[in-house]
Structure formats: structure tokens, C-alpha cells
Scaffold this active site. Structure first.
Site, PDB file in Angstrom:
ATOM      1  N   GLU A  89      12.992 -40.372  34.886  1.00 16.61           N
ATOM      2  CA  GLU A  89      14.021 -40.461  33.834  1.00 16.61           C
ATOM      3  C   GLU A  89      13.747 -39.537  32.656  1.00 16.61           C
ATOM      4  O   GLU A  89      12.675 -39.580  32.049  1.00 16.61           O
ATOM      5  CB  GLU A  89      14.151 -41.900  33.328  1.00 16.61           C
ATOM      6  N   LYS A 145      20.001 -46.762  34.926  1.00 22.63           N
ATOM      7  CA  LYS A 145      20.225 -48.204  34.883  1.00 22.63           C
ATOM      8  C   LYS A 145      20.955 -48.589  36.158  1.00 22.63           C
ATOM      9  O   LYS A 145      22.024 -48.060  36.462  1.00 22.63           O
ATOM     10  CB  LYS A 145      21.090 -48.559  33.680  1.00 22.63           C
TER      11      LYS A 145
END
Length: 418
Positions: free
Chosen positions: A219, A235
Site C-alpha cells: 500500500e 480496503k
């Protein structure tokens, strides 16, 4: 591992010191440019711990400037990097990020040997010194993992977040658990293996006196190149199967959770952006990390003139995808519910150089102190969260990291309890 005198002096004196360390070849830190990864030496470092005082974001920027790495205006074209420095590794803990936005650091860290901020400036090695010495087999042993909370305690914390959502306190909060295992031998080869996990965009190792961090993060917390900021929040998670991908794409709960964090990240970048330049370039793209599907979006914006690294760190740390919405309210609930501090996890780790920043969020990350390895994992909680499913998701995220750390002992047939 004793602390070197130069390192101790730099930590004590702060960023005004420009003393350099004796040149030594080190392992490649996350996000280091390919041309530097096997040919760099450490020139200087600065470490900061909670309680040292001062504004760590400002001190980082000052320290880098003292070593010729200008990051006081990220909108400007990149200038010439000085010959003595090609760039620097930068690590910021989640606790330091929380302090930067006016919140307390949360529960005590289970790994106090780690600094809360570390900056390591690198230069290029001579050809004859471009390869680190090969480490001999270390007799690696990794003991059983001891969890900081039980599955029932984790599930109860999920229920507590759902109750807070029901009261209107927050819309979402991220809960993170921790586990530690004793080890014997050299932990650095084990930590370095994390960088080889599939999808480890920020794979690499950062070390210091008595501590080390290994990262397999996919990420992007924030990247700044040519005056444009990018963040790629992740997410939403499902097993990396055909059915798992379909379930992730069709989940209203996962999409709602994801969009809330995208909005939060848009807001974080907007604080530093030229008016009207914030854009969602990609929304809910499904990508793979190890044996999991994850949903990722890309948000970008043009940096406003005069924005430096310190302002950037205060705006994006701690990351929205590992805190919740609203961020400040979520941090208060996290501090009350999590059993121990987040240590090396859920912070920032990557590479900076003049006019350029590339920091990953330290998910899928492990740390070593003198005798324990530490791992953290968790997930975002919404009103639609199922407590038992959230416990299982955290375990699924942690499993590839734990397996990679244990590989050497298993491969050599020397497993057992440290």
C-alpha cells in the site's frame, strides 16, 4: 548490538549535526531506486523517540536539508542531488503520526527498542564495495507466537466499535492486534524474505542498533513525483480465489468501507493541494497480495506551492486506511481498545530524495528487537462487520508474514522453540 558512537551523537544532537557515519554497505530499504539497491552506503542517520521533544516532522525535514536533500517545496522541480547523498530511508511510526495530529501515542509499544522516527541518508558505494557480505547460516529458530489478545477479546473490540458507530461517534475504525515470538539466530535474513512476497510494493529492510523492520507492504501511503501527490488506499479483502474475487466485487459492505476511506484520503490530500486538482483516478480496483484479493483506489492531486515534507507527513500520518473516519475520533477509540501499541506497523516507511517522496504504509510488516519478532494485523470495522469474520481476516493477513519469517528454520529442519 551496541549503538555506534556516531549514531548516538546524531540522535542526541538532532538535525543540526551533519556528521557522517563511516561508510558501510547495508541492506536495501523499501522503495530505494533500482540503481541504488545493491550499491549504497549509509552516510548519516537520525532517530527520534516519543519523549525526545520537538516536532519530529519538522526535525526530519531539517535533518535532510542539512545533508543536501531539499524537501521544503515539493511543488518545485527536482534540483540536483548532492554527490554525497543519493537519498534517504524514512520511517515514521503510527504513534508519532498520532502525536503529529494532536492525539496521544496510544498504548505502550511492545517493541520499545524501535525508534518512532528514523532517517538514514545513503550515498553510492564504490564498485568494489557494492555488495553486502553474504551472511552465513544463522541457526535460525523461531518460537511459538504469543498473541496480545485472544480471538474473543478481538471480537469484543469489534463489537465495541460497532456500538460506537451506532452512537454516531465514528463511521469506521481500524482495529489492530499484535503477536510476538522469541527467536534465536540472525533475524535479518528472515525479515528480508518479506520483500519477496507477491505484491510487496514496499519490500525491504531498515535496521538500527538493536532493532530491525522488515516490510512486505503493498500500500502506497503517499508518493510525490514532479509536484503531484498520489495515495493508494487499500480496503476490502477476500481469499484469492475466483469466488473470493466475485464476493469482494459484489460486497456492499466492503465497497462502502472502501469509499469512506477514499473520501478521507481525498480530504487529507486536499489540505495540501492546489485548488481543484484532487482526483480519484481509479476506484475499487481488485489486486492480489499473496493469497488474498484486495481492493485499491488511486487518489492524486497537484501539490500547492511551498508545501514541504513536514506538512505532508502531518497531513497523511497516520494513514486513513488504518485509522478510520473521522480520523481523530477513530484514533481515540483505537487507543482505548487495542491491547498494545502498533510499534512498527501502520506507520510510514520508504524513500525520499530531493523533490521526491515514496512512502508505503507499514501493513504486512514485522520488527525485531534483541530477542523477539513482532507482527501486527487488523482490519477496518463498520456497522456491517461480523466480529468472527474480522478476527479471521486479521489472521489471513498475518499468515503469509508469519510463514515467511519461519521459512529458514523449517527449510533447514531446525525449527523449535527459541
Amino acid at each position: 548490538m551496541p549503538r555506534g558512537k556516531s549514531t548516538e551523537r546524531l540522535r542526541r544532537n538532532g538535525p543540526d549535526s551533519v556528521e557522517t557515519l563511516p561508510a558501510r554497505v547495508t541492506a536495501a530499504p523499501p522503495a530505494a531506486p533500482p540503481g541504488c539497491r545493491s550499491a549504497h552506503v549509509e552516510r548519516a542517520r537520525w532517530e527520534w523517540r516519543i519523549g525526545d521533544g520537538g516536532d519530529p516532522a519538522a526535525l526530519v525535514q531539517e535533518f535532510l536539508a542539512a545533508h543536501g536533500l531539499a524537501l521544503d517545496d515539493l511543488a518545485r522541480p527536482v534540483g540536483r542531488t548532492p554527490e554525497r547523498a543519493c537519498g534517504a530511508a524514512l520511517y515514521v511510526s503510527a504513534a508519532a503520526g498520532a502525536l503529529g495530529v494532536g492525539r496521544g501515542p496510544g498504548p505502550a509499544t511492545p517493541a520499545p527498542a524501535l525508534p518512532d522516527v528514523a532517517v538514514v541518508v545513503y550515498g553510492h558505494a564504490a564498485t568494489s564495495r557494492s555488495r553486502p557480505a553474504r551472511r552465513r547460516p544463522s541457526g535460525w529458530r523461531l518460537g511459538a507466537w504469543a498473541e496480545s489478545w485472544t480471538p474473543q477479546q478481538h471480537a469484543d473490540a469489534v463489537r465495541a466499535v460497532r456500538a460506537a458507530i451506532g452512537r454516531g461517534d465514528v463511521y469506521q475504525a481500524n482495529l489492530v492486534g499484535h503477536a510476538a515470538a522469541r527467536y534465536a539466530g540472525d533475524p535479518l535474513p528472515a525479515l528480508a524474505r518479506l520483500g519477496a512476497l507477491p505484491g510487496a510494493r514496499y519490500g525491504g529492510v531498515l535496521t538500527g542498533a538493536g532493532w530491525a523492520i522488515g516490510c512486505a507492504s503493498p500500500e502506497t501511503l503517499v508518493e510525490v513525483t514532479a509536484g503531484r501527490m498520489i495515495t493508494r488506499p487499500i480496503k476490502g479483502t477476500r481469499p484469492a480465489t475466483v469466488a473470493g474475487r466475485a464476493a469482494l466485487l459484489s460486497s456492499a459492505k466492503e465497497r462502502a468501507e472502501h469509499v469512506m476511506i477514499v473520501d478521507l484520503q481525498r480530504n487529507d490530500l486536499a489540505r495540501l493541494a492546489r485548488t481543484g486538482t484532487v482526483a480519484v483516478d481509479e476506484l475499487f480496483a481488485v489486486r492480489r497480495w499473496c493469497d488474498l484479493w484486495q481492493a485499491e483506489s488511486t487518489v492524486s492531486a497537484a501539490v500547492a506551492e511551498g508545501v514541504g515534507l513536514a506538512e505532508l507527513l502531518r497531513a497523511v500520518c497516520p494513514g486513513g486506511s488504518v485509522t478510520g473516519a473521522p480520523k481523530l475520533a477513530a484514533l481515540a477509540h483505537i487507543a482505548a481498545l487495542e491491547p498494545v501499541g502498533r510499534g512498527a506497523s501502520m506507520g510510514a516507511l520508504g524513500w525520499v530524495t530531493s523533490g521526491r517522496v515514496d512512502l508505503g504504509l507499514t501493513i504486512r510488516t514485522a520488527a525485531a528487537d534483541a530477542d523477539h519478532l513482532h507482527v501486527w494485523a487488523g482490519g477496518g470495522i463498520t456497522w456491517g462487520s461480523d466480529p468472527e469474520a474480522e478476527v479471521a481476516e486479521a489472521a489471513a493477513k498475518s499468515a503469509p508474514v508469519r510463514a515467511a519469517l519461519a521459512t529458514e528454520g523449517l527449510r533447514r529442519g531446525i525449527g523449535g522453540t527459541a
